[in-house]
Write an enzyme that holds these catalytic residues in place. Sequence first.
Site, PDB file in Angstrom:
ATOM      1  N   ARG A   1       3.704   1.549  -1.236  1.00 44.14           N
ATOM      2  CA  ARG A   1       4.089   1.914  -2.829  1.00 44.14           C
ATOM      3  C   ARG A   1       2.992   2.298  -4.007  1.00 44.14           C
ATOM      4  O   ARG A   1       3.331   3.165  -4.756  1.00 44.14           O
ATOM      5  CB  ARG A   1       4.574   0.520  -3.605  1.00 44.14           C
ATOM      6  CG  ARG A   1       5.950   0.173  -3.406  1.00 44.14           C
ATOM      7  CD  ARG A   1       6.253  -1.257  -3.268  1.00 44.14           C
ATOM      8  NE  ARG A   1       6.007  -1.975  -2.354  1.00 44.14           N
ATOM      9  CZ  ARG A   1       5.756  -3.185  -2.340  1.00 44.14           C
ATOM     10  NH1 ARG A   1       5.939  -4.082  -3.212  1.00 44.14           N
ATOM     11  NH2 ARG A   1       5.438  -3.858  -1.450  1.00 44.14           N
TER      12      ARG A   1
ATOM     13  N   GLU B   1       0.969  -1.084  -0.155  1.00 40.11           N
ATOM     14  CA  GLU B   1       0.178  -0.079   0.202  1.00 40.11           C
ATOM     15  C   GLU B   1       0.867   1.171  -0.254  1.00 40.11           C
ATOM     16  O   GLU B   1       0.581   2.359  -0.444  1.00 40.11           O
ATOM     17  CB  GLU B   1      -0.836  -0.088   1.173  1.00 40.11           C
ATOM     18  CG  GLU B   1      -2.018   1.251   0.993  1.00 40.11           C
ATOM     19  CD  GLU B   1      -3.255   0.833   1.897  1.00 40.11           C
ATOM     20  OE1 GLU B   1      -3.685   1.944   2.127  1.00 40.11           O
ATOM     21  OE2 GLU B   1      -3.433  -0.092   2.395  1.00 40.11           O
TER      22      GLU B   1
END
Length: 303
Positions: A98, A96
Amino acid sequence: MAKATKKQALGRGLSALLKDPENDIQSVSDKNADKVIGNVVELEIDSIEVNPFQPRSNFNDETLKELASSIRELGIIQPITVRKLDFNKFQLVSGERRFRASKLVGLKTIPSYIRIANDQESLEMALVENIQRQDLDPIEIALSYQRLIDEIEVTQEKLSDRVGKKRSTITNYLRLLKLHPIIQTGMRDGFVSMGHGRALINIEKKKDQINIYEKVVSVGLSVRETERLVKVYKESKNGGSSEVKKVSSREIPNFVSKGMDALKHHLSTKVDVTISQNGKGKIVIPFHSKEEFQRLRKLLTGE
């Protein structure tokens, strides 16, 4: 360089395959499933929704911006993992940070490793993957363990095997959830460590936990000092009030207080100080991720 270009082109080709209604893959036995499931595919960011099972609840804005800057320069080095929900619709399983950073940069697509999983499998994958990370705080880890036990219905023994941790380690994390919510929040924000929490959990009454916790934070007690205070508090007939007064009278010198304010402002983060009985002290600067550590290192060293 040629290999990277070829791999990226392949990912885009698979992305087109997923957008074909005649190739709507719902299980591993469907046509062309072997070309997509278990492969890295360039997916449109708008086709991906966040994972409601995500154990992490705190996302540091500063470190997200640093990750976004890295992605802008180098791209996505490690693909995120998603599961297929419906036609051209996916849900995050892991990655999440990234995903959020990529949206900050304005990327339209993101390399994604595709899985097919039901809700329970997705929950287990998300929780186990995140437990292995180094930047979760102790309460996030404890909540992840508890969710696995409650929702996947596994015992502590089986959970120990799945996450590769000793049962005693899991038990120590789970005990933290018995702390007063204020103390749990303090631990998540870095005011106290897991060691402090393990000491405070030995106090049964939540009100007494808070009394000791406030002294620990205001004076800047070490874990060992906290353990000693808890021991005296429990043994004392009057609830340890005399010991609490003794500890709270040890004030932080003015030159330290003024210096800490300047340091907190310069680093844009919380900074703790501990003063021992002999007047010696130490400065503690907590960090919650590799990116945050690198930011602090640059500010402190100028490199």
